[in-house]
Design a protein around this motif. Sequence first.
Motif, PDB file in Angstrom:
ATOM      1  N   ASN A  54      67.059  34.897  27.215  1.00  0.00           N
ATOM      2  CA  ASN A  54      66.653  35.564  28.335  1.00  0.00           C
ATOM      3  C   ASN A  54      65.184  35.137  28.764  1.00  0.00           C
ATOM      4  O   ASN A  54      64.924  35.103  29.989  1.00  0.00           O
ATOM      5  CB  ASN A  54      66.902  36.885  28.154  1.00  0.00           C
ATOM      6  CG  ASN A  54      68.117  37.504  28.240  1.00  0.00           C
ATOM      7  OD1 ASN A  54      69.191  36.821  29.043  1.00  0.00           O
ATOM      8  ND2 ASN A  54      68.678  38.646  27.575  1.00  0.00           N
ATOM      9  N   SER A  58      64.078  33.838  32.573  1.00  0.00           N
ATOM     10  CA  SER A  58      62.772  34.213  33.214  1.00  0.00           C
ATOM     11  C   SER A  58      61.824  33.206  33.650  1.00  0.00           C
ATOM     12  O   SER A  58      61.429  33.201  34.759  1.00  0.00           O
ATOM     13  CB  SER A  58      62.023  35.335  32.434  1.00  0.00           C
ATOM     14  OG  SER A  58      62.987  36.411  32.113  1.00  0.00           O
ATOM     15  N   ASP A  61      63.357  31.136  36.178  1.00  0.00           N
ATOM     16  CA  ASP A  61      63.241  31.550  37.534  1.00  0.00           C
ATOM     17  C   ASP A  61      62.056  31.449  38.190  1.00  0.00           C
ATOM     18  O   ASP A  61      61.900  31.750  39.423  1.00  0.00           O
ATOM     19  CB  ASP A  61      63.723  33.064  37.372  1.00  0.00           C
ATOM     20  CG  ASP A  61      65.206  33.233  36.901  1.00  0.00           C
ATOM     21  OD1 ASP A  61      66.101  32.267  37.198  1.00  0.00           O
ATOM     22  OD2 ASP A  61      65.553  34.376  36.290  1.00  0.00           O
TER      23      ASP A  61
END
Length: 645
Positions: A54, A58, A61
């Motif tokens: 995760n 992030s 992104d």
Amino acid sequence: MKNAVIGNNKQKANLIVLGAVPRLLYLLQQEASSTELKAECAVVLGSLAMGTENNVKSLLDCHIIPSLLQGLLSPDLKFIEACLRCLRTVFTSPVTPEELLYTDATVIPHLMVLLSRSRYTQEYICQIFSHCCKGPDHQTILFNHGAVQNIAHLLTSVSYKVRMQALKCFSVLAFENPQVSMTLVNVLVDGELLPQIFVKMLQRDKPIEMQLTSAKCLTYMCRAGAIRTDDSCIVLKTLPCLVRMCSKERLLEERVEGAETLAYLIEPDVELQRIASITDHLIAMLADYFKYPSSVSAITDIKRLDHDLKHAHELRQAAFKLYASLGANDEDIRKKIIETENMMDRIVTGLSESSVKVRLAAVRCLHSLSRSVQQLRTSFQDHAVWKPLMKVLQNAPDEILVVASSMLCNLLLEFSPSKEPILESGAVELLCGLTQSENPALRVNGIWALMNMAFQAEQKIKADILRSLSTEQLFRLLSDSDLNVLMKTLGLLRNLLSTRPHIDKIMSTHGKQIMQAVTLILEGEHNIEVKEQTLCILANIADGTTAKELIMTNDDILQKIKYYMGHSHVKLQLAAMFCISNLIWNEEEGSQERQDKLRDMGIVDILHKLSQSPDSNLCDNSLEPSVSSPTSCMTRQNLHGSRRK
């Protein structure tokens, strides 16, 4: 920040939630920031990327990759190394798309230039390449930008990490790539050819990781055709090294990798299969792969149990793969495999495992062993292998269906004791369903299995096949774009149209459509084999008592048979002559009228010409009608059920 997040996933997640990533990237890209500050930002970002998947998502992104790639244009080496280290961490994560490395066409050539800057740039760039090279397109890009020449000299680096990453690069570049492999064979590094360097790296005194990766390089080069299978570097070095990796002394991960690489190396070569089977008791050694997780005797073993559980599926998958390769051709090896402790039970259990990969490997192993006539009659029957196989076929991904249906083709051969129970368990409907698949391999296997099922079958089975398949689907298959599908459909028709009562019965209900299909194929742009099969179908029809009238009353078909009797290809001439032979057999009712009609068409003149042919087959089969013998092409050119390789 750097000290707070090292080894602390919770702190990493907190910083990301608080919006640290965009701020760090902003500082990284500011011209006003000092190179020391930029390098520190890259280090913190790299540490954040070391956390969970995760965390990496992030970072992606926030468009971290373009920012870091931009940083590689800096003249400062420490900053470049920090960017590369962070890029390495991001790209080695399974959530990062490899394509992000290839989006900007200037990136790969720039990375090639940076390879010469330091041992750290060499290590990180090679690691990025080996993780981001997935498939022929990526291999071509790296190859065209000089990857082989730029990385080859790194194999002699003083740094073990650099040597290892360079080696991994070559293994992914060579995999299933003849162009790269052929180039690698001739590359010289310090006066030594690359294969010789790889051989030195798989010696016993080298670290296991290096031995395994070198063996992979040589394996991939061999499979790509750059090194002969009988070359000493394969037979005496690579193969024994990979067998060593399968021993109990090795870590579970190493045993998995060793077995899978060895399975790939020996898969197409009988001699390598024989050598491997007698090296270090390999067949017995692999039986140990099924003994994980081992029983836990004390609470201190919980950690080991967790490790074993993680690798248990992989071990079984690797063992099945290697057994499949070992038993691909040699009957004695198959016998040894099946006689290994509880082997058939293990395979049958493997067919119902939760892991798709293990199920696929178990089916492949069973398929390999099913090529043995003896085993089909004995072990496969004793263990009722057909039952779990039919379950697998009910609901499985295409990749498993393809192998399982291939194996079903073998279980449906006329001498297989499993044929009867398979028929009773609804196989006809299942196989007819496969012929409608969008996947050509499944269509081929479906029709192939039906062809084997129809061989010397009772009228009821043939009727079931025709009813379940439907004439519409049969003719769709006869116009299939896949040549294998077309050939097997013709084979099915030949097997359905055998035995006089069966021929007459089928032609009385489906004669018109079958004759239309035959006409279309003989008129179409098809190869010799397709037209030969089609003429043999006509010869079978001509062997029927009433069915032959469908040919005699069809002047178009008779003209086609006449045309193929004068064809330049002997196979087609022979097949056409079998048709005539079955039409004019003296002892059958109406033979005189048929002979008169064919004589008026000029066919007897062609037979006389062929009787003087230098080809003995043509000469022997072009005798006068009075000495012809009745036959269908089924008996002249017997199309048995055939084994699915």
